[in-house]
Design a protein around this motif. Structure first.
Motif, short mmCIF file in Angstrom:
data_model
loop_
_atom_site.label_atom_id
_atom_site.label_comp_id
_atom_site.label_asym_id
_atom_site.label_seq_id
_atom_site.Cartn_x
_atom_site.Cartn_y
_atom_site.Cartn_z
N LEU A 184 22.91 31.27 6.42
CA LEU A 184 23.37 31.28 7.80
C LEU A 184 23.86 29.89 8.19
CD1 LEU A 184 20.22 33.09 9.29
CD2 LEU A 184 22.29 34.16 8.33
N ILE A 185 25.11 29.82 8.63
CA ILE A 185 25.62 28.56 9.20
C ILE A 185 25.42 28.68 10.70
CG2 ILE A 185 27.63 27.05 9.44
CD1 ILE A 185 26.74 27.57 6.47
N VAL A 186 24.72 27.72 11.27
CA VAL A 186 24.40 27.85 12.70
C VAL A 186 24.72 26.54 13.43
CG1 VAL A 186 22.68 28.56 14.38
CG2 VAL A 186 22.44 29.31 12.01
N GLY A 187 25.57 26.63 14.45
CA GLY A 187 25.93 25.44 15.23
C GLY A 187 25.31 25.48 16.61
N ALA A 188 26.02 26.11 17.55
CA ALA A 188 25.62 26.08 18.96
C ALA A 188 24.22 26.62 19.21
CB ALA A 188 26.65 26.87 19.79
N ALA A 189 23.83 27.67 18.49
CA ALA A 189 22.52 28.28 18.77
C ALA A 189 21.38 27.31 18.50
CB ALA A 189 22.34 29.56 17.95
N ILE A 190 21.63 26.31 17.67
CA ILE A 190 20.61 25.27 17.46
C ILE A 190 20.89 24.08 18.38
CG2 ILE A 190 19.72 23.54 15.82
CD1 ILE A 190 20.07 25.64 13.60
N TYR A 191 22.09 23.53 18.25
CA TYR A 191 22.33 22.24 18.92
C TYR A 191 22.58 22.33 20.42
CZ TYR A 191 22.15 19.73 14.53
OH TYR A 191 21.71 19.14 13.36
N GLN A 192 22.90 23.52 20.91
CA GLN A 192 23.05 23.65 22.37
C GLN A 192 21.78 24.22 23.01
OE1 GLN A 192 26.03 22.78 24.23
NE2 GLN A 192 26.31 21.68 22.32
N ALA A 193 20.79 24.48 22.18
CA ALA A 193 19.54 25.03 22.73
C ALA A 193 18.72 23.91 23.38
CB ALA A 193 18.73 25.68 21.61
N PRO A 194 17.93 24.24 24.40
CA PRO A 194 17.09 23.21 25.03
C PRO A 194 16.11 22.59 24.02
CG PRO A 194 16.81 25.38 26.11
CD PRO A 194 17.83 25.56 25.03
N ASP A 195 15.63 23.42 23.09
CA ASP A 195 14.73 22.92 22.05
C ASP A 195 15.29 23.33 20.68
OD1 ASP A 195 12.74 22.41 20.21
OD2 ASP A 195 11.11 23.05 21.54
N PRO A 196 16.10 22.47 20.06
CA PRO A 196 16.77 22.83 18.81
C PRO A 196 15.80 23.22 17.69
CG PRO A 196 17.77 20.86 19.72
CD PRO A 196 16.55 21.14 20.55
N VAL A 197 14.64 22.57 17.61
CA VAL A 197 13.69 22.89 16.54
C VAL A 197 13.13 24.30 16.73
CG1 VAL A 197 11.48 22.28 15.48
CG2 VAL A 197 13.13 20.49 16.04
N LEU A 198 12.80 24.62 17.97
CA LEU A 198 12.31 25.97 18.28
C LEU A 198 13.40 27.01 17.97
CD1 LEU A 198 9.98 27.64 19.49
CD2 LEU A 198 11.05 27.33 21.74
N ALA A 199 14.62 26.69 18.34
CA ALA A 199 15.73 27.63 18.08
C ALA A 199 15.88 27.84 16.58
CB ALA A 199 17.03 27.07 18.67
N PHE A 200 15.78 26.76 15.81
CA PHE A 200 15.86 26.86 14.34
C PHE A 200 14.76 27.79 13.83
CE2 PHE A 200 14.75 25.80 10.05
CZ PHE A 200 15.94 25.51 9.42
N GLN A 201 13.53 27.55 14.32
CA GLN A 201 12.39 28.35 13.83
C GLN A 201 12.53 29.82 14.17
OE1 GLN A 201 9.42 25.97 15.68
NE2 GLN A 201 9.15 24.64 13.89
N LYS A 202 13.06 30.11 15.35
CA LYS A 202 13.23 31.52 15.75
C LYS A 202 14.25 32.22 14.85
CE LYS A 202 11.85 31.47 20.57
NZ LYS A 202 12.31 31.51 21.97
N ILE A 203 15.29 31.50 14.50
CA ILE A 203 16.32 32.08 13.61
C ILE A 203 15.71 32.31 12.23
CG2 ILE A 203 18.53 31.60 12.45
CD1 ILE A 203 19.35 30.18 15.13
N LYS A 204 14.91 31.36 11.79
CA LYS A 204 14.27 31.48 10.48
C LYS A 204 13.34 32.70 10.44
CE LYS A 204 11.77 28.54 7.22
NZ LYS A 204 12.66 28.71 6.09
N VAL A 205 12.54 32.86 11.49
CA VAL A 205 11.64 34.01 11.56
C VAL A 205 12.44 35.31 11.59
CG1 VAL A 205 9.94 35.19 13.03
CG2 VAL A 205 9.73 32.73 12.61
N ALA A 206 13.51 35.34 12.39
CA ALA A 206 14.34 36.55 12.47
C ALA A 206 14.92 36.89 11.10
CB ALA A 206 15.46 36.34 13.49
N ALA A 207 15.32 35.85 10.35
CA ALA A 207 15.90 36.08 9.02
C ALA A 207 14.84 36.61 8.06
CB ALA A 207 16.49 34.77 8.48
#
Ligand code: DX5
Ligand code: ZN
Length: 226
Positions: A195-218
């Motif tokens: 997964l290439i992910v730009g805005a969903a991580i870097y535009q999120a209020p908490d980029p690390v949390l956003a990363f982790q949520k995507i990882k869990v979803a995957a």
């Protein structure tokens, strides 16, 4: 495939804090950094070039792959190699002989990937698919971060992953554009393995949390398949 890679695109990051933005996703568990290179001709936007890549090479151990959205990629592959990229992904819609260019990139010691725009049919790359270690399916029209995911591309991802299984070396199937916590299960179920992910991580209020949520979803989507 028992694991899905996540490779953040720094296009939507805060360039004034680029080193921190990269180190943040490295600590979160990113598998690589996706570098979107745009020239204002192949796509209607300009991003950055080899000198910036050279500067950030020293801030992380993560592999760098350059996604070249430029008109004459063949003129720049040495510059990106010298800047420290590990792999280059080229578009099959360019005016150059991209199979020959792929060989040249490999000859320079880098990995090589092939990319298709949303409208480009798989048959364009099918005969030479086994020459690429990564196949990148655009799930938006290239040019800008933060666009909406194009669901109509899912069928192409499914067909590509079926095709990939028949090859001697299974290529990584990457998806790029509009990937977030909601679209991740759709692309993983369709067979995407990176997964290439730009805005969903870097535009999120908490980029690390956003990363982790995507990882869990995957991971959850992958478990469902097994
Ligand atoms: C678009 C780029 C993408 C983009 C991904 O032309 O190739 O890599 O930055 O961005 P998001 O995840 O923001 O859609
Ligand atoms: Zn990209």
């Amino acid at each position: 495939m028992n694991r899905i890679e996540i490779r953040p695109s720094i296009l939507s990051s805060d360039f004034s804090r680029l080193a921190e933005e990269i180190q943040l996703v490295e600590k979160a568990g990113a598998d690589g950094i996706h570098l979107d290179i745009m020239d204002g001709h192949f796509v209607p936007n300009i991003s950055f070039g080899p000198s910036l890549v050279h500067s950030i090479r020293k801030v992380t151990q993560l592999p760098f792959w350059a996604h070249l959205m430029i008109e004459k990629p063949g003129d720049y592959v040495e510059a990106f190699r010298d800047a420290g990229v590990n792999g280059i992904t080229i578009h099959c819609e360019i005016d150059e002989d991209w199979v020959e260019l792929a060989d040249r990139i490999r000859g320079l010691g880098m990995g090589v990937g092939i990319t298709l725009n949303p409208e480009t049919p798989l048959r364009k790359i099918e005969p030479v698919l086994d020459r690429f270690e990564r196949v990148l399916v655009m799930t938006v029209h290239p040019g800008f971060g933060g666009q909406a995911f194009m669901g109509e591309v899912l069928e192409k991802i499914r067909a590509l992953s079926r095709m990939a299984f028949s090859l001697p070396h299974l290529p990584i199937v990457e998806v790029d554009g509009g990937i977030d916590e909601v679209t991740t299960p759709l692309v993983v179920e369709a067979g995407a393995t990176c997964l290439i992910v730009g805005a969903a991580i870097y535009q999120a209020p908490d980029p690390v949390l956003a990363f982790q949520k995507i990882k869990v979803a995957a991971e959850q989507a992958l478990q469902k398949q097994q």
